[in-house]
Scaffold this motif. Structure first.
Motif, PDB file in Angstrom:
ATOM      1  N   UNK A 155      10.056   8.470  -3.867  1.00 35.61           N
ATOM      2  CA  UNK A 155       8.950   9.100  -3.149  1.00 35.61           C
ATOM      3  C   UNK A 155       9.425  10.374  -2.481  1.00 35.61           C
ATOM      4  N   UNK A 156       8.488  11.296  -2.236  1.00 33.47           N
ATOM      5  CA  UNK A 156       8.882  12.540  -1.576  1.00 33.47           C
ATOM      6  C   UNK A 156       9.102  12.343  -0.083  1.00 33.47           C
ATOM      7  N   UNK A 157       8.413  11.357   0.512  1.00 31.76           N
ATOM      8  CA  UNK A 157       8.628  11.010   1.920  1.00 31.76           C
ATOM      9  C   UNK A 157       8.639   9.493   2.026  1.00 31.76           C
ATOM     10  N   UNK A 158       9.444   8.977   2.922  1.00 33.97           N
ATOM     11  CA  UNK A 158       9.488   7.528   3.118  1.00 33.97           C
ATOM     12  C   UNK A 158       8.980   7.207   4.517  1.00 33.97           C
ATOM     13  N   UNK A 159       7.665   7.305   4.638  1.00 35.29           N
ATOM     14  CA  UNK A 159       7.013   7.006   5.905  1.00 35.29           C
ATOM     15  C   UNK A 159       6.116   5.799   5.713  1.00 35.29           C
ATOM     16  N   UNK A 160       5.813   5.072   6.772  1.00 28.22           N
ATOM     17  CA  UNK A 160       4.966   3.888   6.634  1.00 28.22           C
ATOM     18  C   UNK A 160       3.624   4.170   5.958  1.00 28.22           C
ATOM     19  N   UNK A 161       3.006   5.312   6.246  1.00 27.65           N
ATOM     20  CA  UNK A 161       1.710   5.596   5.627  1.00 27.65           C
ATOM     21  C   UNK A 161       1.848   5.847   4.124  1.00 27.65           C
ATOM     22  N   UNK A 162       2.932   6.488   3.693  1.00 25.73           N
ATOM     23  CA  UNK A 162       3.164   6.695   2.256  1.00 25.73           C
ATOM     24  C   UNK A 162       3.467   5.360   1.582  1.00 25.73           C
ATOM     25  N   UNK A 163       4.296   4.518   2.197  1.00 29.26           N
ATOM     26  CA  UNK A 163       4.580   3.189   1.646  1.00 29.26           C
ATOM     27  C   UNK A 163       3.290   2.388   1.483  1.00 29.26           C
ATOM     28  N   UNK A 164       2.452   2.397   2.504  1.00 32.40           N
ATOM     29  CA  UNK A 164       1.188   1.647   2.451  1.00 32.40           C
ATOM     30  C   UNK A 164       0.275   2.180   1.360  1.00 32.40           C
ATOM     31  N   UNK A 165       0.143   3.493   1.272  1.00 33.75           N
ATOM     32  CA  UNK A 165      -0.725   4.098   0.254  1.00 33.75           C
ATOM     33  C   UNK A 165      -0.204   3.785  -1.146  1.00 33.75           C
ATOM     34  N   UNK A 166       1.116   3.864  -1.332  1.00 34.79           N
ATOM     35  CA  UNK A 166       1.713   3.556  -2.632  1.00 34.79           C
ATOM     36  C   UNK A 166       1.444   2.098  -2.995  1.00 34.79           C
ATOM     37  N   UNK A 167       1.676   1.190  -2.061  1.00 36.20           N
ATOM     38  CA  UNK A 167       1.477  -0.244  -2.319  1.00 36.20           C
ATOM     39  C   UNK A 167       0.019  -0.539  -2.677  1.00 36.20           C
ATOM     40  N   UNK A 168      -0.906   0.046  -1.958  1.00 35.61           N
ATOM     41  CA  UNK A 168      -2.340  -0.172  -2.256  1.00 35.61           C
ATOM     42  C   UNK A 168      -2.687   0.346  -3.646  1.00 35.61           C
TER      43      UNK A 168
END
Length: 153
Positions: free
Chosen positions: A74-87
């Motif tokens: 991922x380009x950023x490893x932030x909680x919101x990116x993790x959540x969006x990716x998982x969804x």
């Protein structure tokens, strides 16, 4: 939650080998009465040792003969990116498994597709369109040497 004993482990091994065993067949296999077997099996389900029953299907017969593993950075490893990716990954029927991992990349995706053309479409339309994807590395499986979901009991 009660600890499992030797008989519980025999039950778990037996249903892991064949989830379609009748209670009577299971009882005979583990040398226990059908009533006691049913109670133990009910408890193992209730306590979460057994999380479900499924049938294993033939990927080749269902036009999903190509198995691929995709490393995703991922380009950023932030909680919101993790959540969006998982969804987003949850929505793809091609994705069989997706694991957040520690190491040189962020996610390992296991997918089944029809063939290389279907894989190219999957990569472009699914993986690369997922939130935050910066880089991918794909490993196409040439031969499945071992494929089991069995857990040592």
């Amino acid at each position: 939650m009660k600890e499992i004993d030797r008989i519980d482990r025999k039950i778990l091994r037996a249903v892991q080998d064949d989830g379609r065993l009748s209670n009577l067949e299971l009882a005979e296999k583990i040398s226990l009465s059908p009533t006691a077997t049913a109670e133990r099996l009910k408890r193992l389900n209730r306590d979460g040792y057994i999380t479900g029953y499924t049938a294993r299907l033939s990927p080749e017969r269902l036009d999903r003969g190509m198995l691929v593993f995709v490393e995703v950075k991922l380009d950023k490893t932030t909680p919101d990116i993790f959540d969006a990716f998982a969804r987003a990954v949850q929505k793809s029927d091609d994705v069989m498994e997706c694991h957040m991992v520690a190491g040189g990349f962020d996610y390992l995706v296991k997918a089944r597709v029809k063939g290389m053309e279907a894989y190219r479409a999957f990569l472009a339309e699914v993986i690369l369109s997922l939130p935050g994807v910066r880089e991918t590395h794909t490993y196409a499986v040439m031969e499945e040497v071992k494929n089991t979901g069995k857990i040592p009991v």
